[in-house]
Design a protein around this motif. Structure first.
Motif, PDB file in Angstrom:
ATOM      1  N   PHE A 107      47.539  -7.129 206.237  1.00  0.00           N
ATOM      2  CA  PHE A 107      46.157  -7.786 206.744  1.00  0.00           C
ATOM      3  C   PHE A 107      46.460  -8.708 207.479  1.00  0.00           C
ATOM      4  O   PHE A 107      47.237  -9.607 207.311  1.00  0.00           O
ATOM      5  CB  PHE A 107      45.502  -8.105 205.481  1.00  0.00           C
ATOM      6  N   GLU A 108      45.728  -8.828 208.653  1.00  0.00           N
ATOM      7  CA  GLU A 108      45.763  -9.889 209.584  1.00  0.00           C
ATOM      8  C   GLU A 108      45.548 -11.486 209.077  1.00  0.00           C
ATOM      9  O   GLU A 108      44.296 -11.435 208.547  1.00  0.00           O
ATOM     10  CB  GLU A 108      45.326  -9.629 210.828  1.00  0.00           C
ATOM     11  N   GLY A 109      46.025 -12.467 209.486  1.00  0.00           N
ATOM     12  CA  GLY A 109      45.426 -13.771 209.390  1.00  0.00           C
ATOM     13  C   GLY A 109      45.352 -14.340 207.868  1.00  0.00           C
ATOM     14  O   GLY A 109      45.823 -13.466 206.975  1.00  0.00           O
ATOM     15  N   ASP A 110      45.098 -15.502 207.542  1.00  0.00           N
ATOM     16  CA  ASP A 110      44.814 -16.132 206.305  1.00  0.00           C
ATOM     17  C   ASP A 110      43.709 -15.803 205.773  1.00  0.00           C
ATOM     18  O   ASP A 110      43.479 -16.159 204.410  1.00  0.00           O
ATOM     19  CB  ASP A 110      44.880 -17.482 206.397  1.00  0.00           C
ATOM     20  N   THR A 111      42.653 -15.562 206.621  1.00  0.00           N
ATOM     21  CA  THR A 111      41.145 -15.447 205.758  1.00  0.00           C
ATOM     22  C   THR A 111      41.060 -14.055 204.983  1.00  0.00           C
ATOM     23  O   THR A 111      41.757 -13.056 205.460  1.00  0.00           O
ATOM     24  CB  THR A 111      40.032 -15.165 206.894  1.00  0.00           C
ATOM     25  N   PRO A 112      40.372 -14.077 203.926  1.00  0.00           N
ATOM     26  CA  PRO A 112      40.306 -12.722 203.221  1.00  0.00           C
ATOM     27  C   PRO A 112      39.686 -11.365 203.982  1.00  0.00           C
ATOM     28  O   PRO A 112      38.830 -11.874 204.737  1.00  0.00           O
ATOM     29  CB  PRO A 112      39.160 -13.069 202.151  1.00  0.00           C
ATOM     30  N   PRO A 113      40.177 -10.207 203.866  1.00  0.00           N
ATOM     31  CA  PRO A 113      39.781  -9.185 204.694  1.00  0.00           C
ATOM     32  C   PRO A 113      38.326  -8.796 204.146  1.00  0.00           C
ATOM     33  O   PRO A 113      37.696  -9.318 202.981  1.00  0.00           O
ATOM     34  CB  PRO A 113      40.700  -8.201 204.067  1.00  0.00           C
TER      35      PRO A 113
END
Length: 188
Positions: A107-113
């Motif tokens: 999954f990309e980034g630190d924010t939840p998918p």
């Protein structure tokens, strides 16, 4: 001086042509060293672990589909998904580990998918596991057919066992379990 052909249906590359009851070719089966290289039992080093994780992932996918998820639950599912892949890799042979790594994108980034991203990732993993189990089951059936063919050849062409429905071993009707009873549904 002519070269003698083998008295069996075995090809020189270590494979046997498998034909159905009507004589149509169904595929080939590896024999000898080639069969050992394609032994399905070596693909999953920890089968019980892979089955447990597969069942858990399938259940998680059903839960993700059934209820809306808040940010905290999506973050938790992301962690579970990533940890599940790592645990699956521990139970697989190196070639399957590499395939799983190529197919499961992080999954990309630190924010939840999003809910959709989680559903897609979980569905992809469930589909891959089901394909793995289908492939292993097909390889096991092919090995049984090859062993049956070898036994028939050793007996001088007499059938080793009477064929069941669809040319399968006795008691193994299509979609039947080891007890011969019908089975429906998915493998996970």
């Amino acid at each position: 001086m002519s070269e003698a052909s083998p008295s069996t249906n075995e090809e020189k590359d270590g494979t046997v042509l498998v034909v159905g009851p009507d004589g149509s070719p169904l595929g080939t089966v590896a024999t000898g060293d080639a069969a050992e290289a394609e032994d399905p039992s070596r693909l999953i080093e920890q089968p019980a672990k892979v089955m447990r994780i597969g069942s858990m992932i399938k259940q998680l996918l059903e839960e993700v589909k059934a209820a809306p998820l808040d940010e905290a639950s999506r973050g938790r599912l992301r962690e579970i998904h990533q940890r599940s892949i790592a645990e699956l890799e521990d139970g697989l042979a190196p070639e399957l580990r590499e395939e799983l790594e190529r197919l499961s994108l992080p999954f990309e980034g630190d924010t939840p998918p999003s809910d959709a991203e989680l559903r897609i990732a979980q569905a992809q993993l469930v589909g891959w596991l089901e394909g793995l189990f289908h492939g292993i089951q097909a390889a096991l059936v092919a090995q049984q057919m090859a062993a049956r063919l070898q036994l028939e050849q050793m007996r001088g062409g007499r059938p080793a066992l009477p064929a069941g429905p669809g040319g399968l071993p006795p008691g193994m009707a299509p979609n039947a379990d080891a007890t011969g009873h019908g089975r429906t549904g998915q493998y996970l």
